[in-house]
Design a protein around this motif. Structure first.
Motif, PDB file in Angstrom:
ATOM      1  N   LEU A  43       7.453  -9.826   6.684  1.00 40.60           N
ATOM      2  CA  LEU A  43       6.143  -9.196   6.513  1.00 40.60           C
ATOM      3  C   LEU A  43       6.283  -7.804   5.899  1.00 40.60           C
ATOM      4  O   LEU A  43       5.516  -7.427   5.005  1.00 40.60           O
ATOM      5  N   THR A  44       7.271  -7.054   6.328  1.00 40.48           N
ATOM      6  CA  THR A  44       7.513  -5.719   5.771  1.00 40.48           C
ATOM      7  C   THR A  44       7.878  -5.805   4.294  1.00 40.48           C
ATOM      8  O   THR A  44       7.357  -5.050   3.472  1.00 40.48           O
ATOM      9  N   VAL A  45       8.755  -6.734   3.940  1.00 39.78           N
ATOM     10  CA  VAL A  45       9.145  -6.903   2.535  1.00 39.78           C
ATOM     11  C   VAL A  45       7.929  -7.290   1.695  1.00 39.78           C
ATOM     12  O   VAL A  45       7.704  -6.730   0.613  1.00 39.78           O
ATOM     13  N   LEU A  46       7.134  -8.234   2.168  1.00 38.79           N
ATOM     14  CA  LEU A  46       5.936  -8.644   1.425  1.00 38.79           C
ATOM     15  C   LEU A  46       4.962  -7.488   1.262  1.00 38.79           C
ATOM     16  O   LEU A  46       4.384  -7.302   0.183  1.00 38.79           O
ATOM     17  N   SER A  47       4.780  -6.698   2.299  1.00 38.94           N
ATOM     18  CA  SER A  47       3.876  -5.542   2.222  1.00 38.94           C
ATOM     19  C   SER A  47       4.371  -4.520   1.203  1.00 38.94           C
ATOM     20  O   SER A  47       3.586  -3.980   0.422  1.00 38.94           O
ATOM     21  N   ARG A  48       5.668  -4.279   1.189  1.00 46.82           N
ATOM     22  CA  ARG A  48       6.227  -3.333   0.216  1.00 46.82           C
ATOM     23  C   ARG A  48       6.101  -3.854  -1.207  1.00 46.82           C
ATOM     24  O   ARG A  48       5.778  -3.104  -2.131  1.00 46.82           O
ATOM     25  N   LEU A  49       6.350  -5.144  -1.398  1.00 43.19           N
ATOM     26  CA  LEU A  49       6.200  -5.734  -2.736  1.00 43.19           C
ATOM     27  C   LEU A  49       4.744  -5.672  -3.190  1.00 43.19           C
ATOM     28  O   LEU A  49       4.465  -5.430  -4.369  1.00 43.19           O
ATOM     29  N   PHE A  50       3.827  -5.869  -2.264  1.00 45.12           N
ATOM     30  CA  PHE A  50       2.403  -5.764  -2.602  1.00 45.12           C
ATOM     31  C   PHE A  50       2.056  -4.333  -3.011  1.00 45.12           C
ATOM     32  O   PHE A  50       1.367  -4.114  -4.014  1.00 45.12           O
ATOM     33  N   GLU A  51       2.538  -3.349  -2.259  1.00 44.33           N
ATOM     34  CA  GLU A  51       2.274  -1.945  -2.580  1.00 44.33           C
ATOM     35  C   GLU A  51       2.834  -1.563  -3.946  1.00 44.33           C
ATOM     36  O   GLU A  51       2.269  -0.727  -4.639  1.00 44.33           O
ATOM     37  N   LYS A  52       3.944  -2.168  -4.340  1.00 46.68           N
ATOM     38  CA  LYS A  52       4.547  -1.912  -5.652  1.00 46.68           C
ATOM     39  C   LYS A  52       3.831  -2.665  -6.767  1.00 46.68           C
ATOM     40  O   LYS A  52       4.136  -2.468  -7.944  1.00 46.68           O
ATOM     41  N   GLY A  53       2.922  -3.579  -6.417  1.00 43.66           N
ATOM     42  CA  GLY A  53       2.227  -4.373  -7.418  1.00 43.66           C
ATOM     43  C   GLY A  53       3.042  -5.554  -7.915  1.00 43.66           C
ATOM     44  O   GLY A  53       2.735  -6.124  -8.963  1.00 43.66           O
ATOM     45  N   GLU A  54       4.069  -5.950  -7.175  1.00 42.28           N
ATOM     46  CA  GLU A  54       4.953  -7.028  -7.615  1.00 42.28           C
ATOM     47  C   GLU A  54       4.556  -8.391  -7.070  1.00 42.28           C
ATOM     48  O   GLU A  54       5.057  -9.410  -7.539  1.00 42.28           O
ATOM     49  N   VAL A  55       3.701  -8.412  -6.052  1.00 43.47           N
ATOM     50  CA  VAL A  55       3.136  -9.664  -5.558  1.00 43.47           C
ATOM     51  C   VAL A  55       1.651  -9.439  -5.330  1.00 43.47           C
ATOM     52  O   VAL A  55       1.182  -8.308  -5.197  1.00 43.47           O
ATOM     53  N   ALA A  56       0.910 -10.541  -5.305  1.00 41.25           N
ATOM     54  CA  ALA A  56      -0.520 -10.486  -5.012  1.00 41.25           C
ATOM     55  C   ALA A  56      -0.739 -11.141  -3.655  1.00 41.25           C
ATOM     56  O   ALA A  56       0.091 -11.923  -3.184  1.00 41.25           O
TER      57      ALA A  56
END
Length: 115
Positions: A43-56
């Motif tokens: 969940l932390t990794v997904l949240s960070r990737l979302f904040e970077k704009g790398e996942v939706a």
């Protein structure tokens, strides 16, 4: 279990999302990764990737389901463009980049620019 290298878990998560035919919840991503990762780690990794704009992500119940809107090449190109945008002297950055290319890459770039 050996420690992962910097950024490897993010790459693994993006790979799982890219291969998926539909948005995945953090639990589904964790299951696809295998191993003994904690749900909160994924969940932390997904949240960070979302904040970077790398996942939706999209709302699913009380949580989110995630997708990878970019393939690896497009993501790398977006990162390069963002880094270039952050620099005051674009010409100097591009000049040093081109001078650091391998001959085959330089030839490929010349071909792309002439199209």
């Amino acid at each position: 279990m050996p420690r992962r290298t910097k950024g490897s878990l993010e790459r693994e998560v993006r790979t799982v999302l890219t291969a998926a035919s539909q948005p995945l919840t953090p639990g589904q991503v964790r299951d696809a990764l295998g191993g003994d990762l904690a749900y909160t780690t994924v969940l932390t990794v997904l949240s960070r990737l979302f904040e970077k704009g790398e996942v939706a992500r999209e709302t699913l119940g009380r949580g989110y389901a995630y997708t990878a809107p970019y393939d690896a090449a497009e993501l790398a190109a977006r990162r390069m463009a963002l880094m270039l945008d952050d620099e005051a002297d674009r010409e100097a950055v591009l000049t040093r980049f081109v001078h650091g290319l391998q001959p085959d890459d330089e030839q490929l770039l010349r071909g792309l620019l002439s199209q």
